[in-house]
Motif scaffolding. Structure first.
Motif, PDB file in Angstrom:
ATOM      1  N   TYR A   1       0.862  -1.172   0.000  1.00  0.00           N
ATOM      2  CA  TYR A   1       0.000   0.000   0.000  1.00  0.00           C
ATOM      3  C   TYR A   1       0.903   1.228   0.000  1.00  0.00           C
ATOM      4  O   TYR A   1       2.116   1.132   0.202  1.00  0.00           O
ATOM      5  CB  TYR A   1      -0.919   0.014   1.227  1.00  0.00           C
ATOM      6  CG  TYR A   1      -0.201   0.250   2.544  1.00  0.00           C
ATOM      7  CD1 TYR A   1      -0.078   1.530   3.079  1.00  0.00           C
ATOM      8  CD2 TYR A   1       0.361  -0.806   3.261  1.00  0.00           C
ATOM      9  CE1 TYR A   1       0.581   1.754   4.283  1.00  0.00           C
ATOM     10  CE2 TYR A   1       1.015  -0.597   4.455  1.00  0.00           C
ATOM     11  CZ  TYR A   1       1.125   0.683   4.967  1.00  0.00           C
ATOM     12  OH  TYR A   1       1.783   0.903   6.144  1.00  0.00           O
ATOM     13  N   HIS A   2       0.320   2.383  -0.229  1.00  0.00           N
ATOM     14  CA  HIS A   2       1.115   3.611  -0.129  1.00  0.00           C
ATOM     15  C   HIS A   2       0.396   4.622   0.749  1.00  0.00           C
ATOM     16  O   HIS A   2      -0.842   4.659   0.831  1.00  0.00           O
ATOM     17  CB  HIS A   2       1.461   4.195  -1.503  1.00  0.00           C
ATOM     18  CG  HIS A   2       0.287   4.446  -2.412  1.00  0.00           C
ATOM     19  ND1 HIS A   2      -0.427   5.613  -2.405  1.00  0.00           N
ATOM     20  CD2 HIS A   2      -0.275   3.668  -3.366  1.00  0.00           C
ATOM     21  CE1 HIS A   2      -1.382   5.561  -3.315  1.00  0.00           C
ATOM     22  NE2 HIS A   2      -1.315   4.395  -3.916  1.00  0.00           N
ATOM     23  N   PHE A   3       1.210   5.399   1.438  1.00  0.00           N
ATOM     24  CA  PHE A   3       0.702   6.420   2.346  1.00  0.00           C
ATOM     25  C   PHE A   3       1.686   7.582   2.350  1.00  0.00           C
ATOM     26  O   PHE A   3       2.895   7.374   2.485  1.00  0.00           O
ATOM     27  CB  PHE A   3       0.541   5.866   3.763  1.00  0.00           C
ATOM     28  CG  PHE A   3       0.085   6.884   4.769  1.00  0.00           C
ATOM     29  CD1 PHE A   3      -1.242   7.264   4.823  1.00  0.00           C
ATOM     30  CD2 PHE A   3       0.992   7.487   5.638  1.00  0.00           C
ATOM     31  CE1 PHE A   3      -1.666   8.218   5.740  1.00  0.00           C
ATOM     32  CE2 PHE A   3       0.573   8.440   6.547  1.00  0.00           C
ATOM     33  CZ  PHE A   3      -0.763   8.812   6.601  1.00  0.00           C
TER      34      PHE A   3
ATOM     35  N   GLU B   1       5.703   3.903  -0.380  1.00  0.00           N
ATOM     36  CA  GLU B   1       5.127   2.570  -0.503  1.00  0.00           C
ATOM     37  C   GLU B   1       5.632   1.671   0.617  1.00  0.00           C
ATOM     38  O   GLU B   1       6.801   1.729   0.999  1.00  0.00           O
ATOM     39  CB  GLU B   1       5.464   1.948  -1.858  1.00  0.00           C
ATOM     40  CG  GLU B   1       4.805   0.593  -2.067  1.00  0.00           C
ATOM     41  CD  GLU B   1       4.933   0.073  -3.489  1.00  0.00           C
ATOM     42  OE1 GLU B   1       5.549  -0.995  -3.673  1.00  0.00           O
ATOM     43  OE2 GLU B   1       4.416   0.751  -4.410  1.00  0.00           O
TER      44      GLU B   1
ATOM     45  N   ASP C   1      -3.964   3.198  -2.040  1.00  0.00           N
ATOM     46  CA  ASP C   1      -3.853   4.313  -1.100  1.00  0.00           C
ATOM     47  C   ASP C   1      -4.531   3.908   0.205  1.00  0.00           C
ATOM     48  O   ASP C   1      -5.726   3.606   0.230  1.00  0.00           O
ATOM     49  CB  ASP C   1      -4.530   5.550  -1.695  1.00  0.00           C
ATOM     50  CG  ASP C   1      -4.326   6.802  -0.861  1.00  0.00           C
ATOM     51  OD1 ASP C   1      -4.178   6.688   0.381  1.00  0.00           O
ATOM     52  OD2 ASP C   1      -4.322   7.900  -1.438  1.00  0.00           O
TER      53      ASP C   1
ATOM     54  N   THR D   1      -5.508   5.541   2.694  1.00  0.00           N
ATOM     55  CA  THR D   1      -6.616   6.404   3.106  1.00  0.00           C
ATOM     56  C   THR D   1      -7.890   6.119   2.320  1.00  0.00           C
ATOM     57  O   THR D   1      -8.972   6.545   2.722  1.00  0.00           O
ATOM     58  CB  THR D   1      -6.247   7.892   2.972  1.00  0.00           C
ATOM     59  OG1 THR D   1      -6.067   8.217   1.590  1.00  0.00           O
ATOM     60  CG2 THR D   1      -4.967   8.207   3.733  1.00  0.00           C
ATOM     61  N   HIS D   2      -7.766   5.410   1.186  1.00  0.00           N
ATOM     62  CA  HIS D   2      -8.927   5.042   0.384  1.00  0.00           C
ATOM     63  C   HIS D   2      -9.382   3.606   0.652  1.00  0.00           C
ATOM     64  O   HIS D   2     -10.387   3.183   0.084  1.00  0.00           O
ATOM     65  CB  HIS D   2      -8.610   5.147  -1.117  1.00  0.00           C
ATOM     66  CG  HIS D   2      -8.227   6.515  -1.568  1.00  0.00           C
ATOM     67  ND1 HIS D   2      -7.611   6.750  -2.795  1.00  0.00           N
ATOM     68  CD2 HIS D   2      -8.353   7.730  -0.976  1.00  0.00           C
ATOM     69  CE1 HIS D   2      -7.386   8.036  -2.924  1.00  0.00           C
ATOM     70  NE2 HIS D   2      -7.825   8.654  -1.836  1.00  0.00           N
ATOM     71  N   LYS D   3      -8.641   2.882   1.466  1.00  0.00           N
ATOM     72  CA  LYS D   3      -8.890   1.447   1.619  1.00  0.00           C
ATOM     73  C   LYS D   3     -10.315   1.168   2.071  1.00  0.00           C
ATOM     74  O   LYS D   3     -10.815   1.789   3.012  1.00  0.00           O
ATOM     75  CB  LYS D   3      -7.901   0.846   2.615  1.00  0.00           C
ATOM     76  CG  LYS D   3      -8.060  -0.657   2.830  1.00  0.00           C
ATOM     77  CD  LYS D   3      -6.918  -1.218   3.655  1.00  0.00           C
ATOM     78  CE  LYS D   3      -7.189  -2.650   4.088  1.00  0.00           C
ATOM     79  NZ  LYS D   3      -7.517  -3.539   2.964  1.00  0.00           N
TER      80      LYS D   3
ATOM     81  N   ASP E   1      -6.864   0.893  -5.194  1.00  0.00           N
ATOM     82  CA  ASP E   1      -5.826   1.746  -5.784  1.00  0.00           C
ATOM     83  C   ASP E   1      -4.548   1.790  -4.954  1.00  0.00           C
ATOM     84  O   ASP E   1      -3.580   2.442  -5.333  1.00  0.00           O
ATOM     85  CB  ASP E   1      -6.351   3.157  -6.035  1.00  0.00           C
ATOM     86  CG  ASP E   1      -6.697   3.917  -4.749  1.00  0.00           C
ATOM     87  OD1 ASP E   1      -6.390   3.423  -3.632  1.00  0.00           O
ATOM     88  OD2 ASP E   1      -7.275   5.025  -4.852  1.00  0.00           O
TER      89      ASP E   1
END
Length: 292
Positions: free
Chosen positions: A61-63, A67, A267, A269-271, A265
């Motif tokens: 994931y990325h934040f 990554e 992200d 925060t979108h999970k 995607d």
């Protein structure tokens, strides 16, 4: 090291490694309701799933522009917790960030698991605290307890059944290659399931509980022995057992999160189904297991 809590009816053993419940014995019958952890089939008993539940797409994931790599169910199950309270029938385990967790998860956090025995019921309460001054904490949490089936000599795996209460239509979440498709949820009337190996041929069965109080019972057909799992406010519950390997257990897994959707995607925060906790705030959840 292991911690033992007990009362007149039940004894529970929790390992400091992973704060994992490994044994839950009814004193009158001597029945241990927890799976042995035989690695030939599945080498765990009841791991805690944090800070993700299930699998990330591509195990990453990325934040905040960086990554990170993290494998299925996160890292808490492989960390040593600190016992901060133990009065004999209640024990509290704590995990905070360290060098190993920061490599996978860039957040400060405080995770506490509280095990409490009351008569024949074992409660497991989760507390997630965000110690940050100015940034939100993103996480999921869940349970993965494996209960023995059969529980007594002379019975077979297929002598068991799973019942949901209240009995009603619920939505199932499709699962393929360990990723979910929440947009393709479909309604099923499955308040009663006969346990069989084929039941789990497509991996876990995932139900959207919509945070409604739900009791899931695993019991023999004569209803003499089993466990009742009270999910209180879980978002989802997963049912799983080994397939095609003949593991003699069934997992009933309350979740406050979900594996990545197939179209994720990456992200954090979108999970999908992620929990977002503001600075200096605490998240609380839990479930209980009653043995009979």
């Amino acid at each position: 090291m292991a911690v033992i809590i007990e009362n007149k009816q039940v004894r529970a053993v929790i390992n400091e490694h992973g704060a994992e419940l490994s044994s839950l014995v009814a004193k009158d019958s001597g029945i241990d309701y927890m799976w042995s952890g035989d690695s030939k089939y599945w080498g765990r008993h009841s791991p805690v799933l944090f800070p993700i539940e299930g699998k990330l797409k591509n195990d990453s994931y990325h934040f905040a522009g960086q990554e990170y790599q993290m494998t299925q169910h996160g890292f808490a199950r492989d960390q040593d917790f600190t016992v901060i309270e133990n009065d004999g029938s209640r024990a509290v385990f704590e995990l905070t960030q360290n060098e190993a967790t920061k490599a996978k998860y860039p957040f400060d956090f405080r995770l506490r698991l509280t095990y409490t025995l009351t008569a024949s019921e074992l409660s497991l309460d989760y507390s997630v605290y965000n110690p940050a001054e100015d940034s939100d904490l993103y996480f999921a949490i869940g349970a993965h307890p494996a209960f023995r089936a059969p529980l007594v000599p002379g019975e077979a795996y297929t002598d068991y059944e799973i019942d949901f209460a209240p009995a009603k239509s619920r939505k199932r979440v499709p699962l393929a290659n360990s990723l979910t498709d929440p947009q393709a949820e479909y309604a099923v009337d499955e308040a009663h399931l006969a346990v069989s190996r084929e039941l789990f041929k497509d991996d876990a069965l995932i139900y959207n509980l919509e945070q409604e109080k739900t009791i899931i019972t695993l019991q023999d057909q004569a209803q003499q022995h089993g466990v009742k799992i009270n999910t209180k406010d879980a978002k989802y519950v997963g049912l799983w057992s080994s397939y095609p390997a003949d593991g003699q257990f069934v997992c009933i897994e309350p979740w406050w999160g979900l594996a990545d959707p197939q179209d994720a995607d990456g992200d954090l925060t979108h999970k999908f189904a992620i929990n977002q906790l503001a600075p200096k705030q605490e998240f609380q959840a839990g479930f209980s297991v009653t043995v009979f």
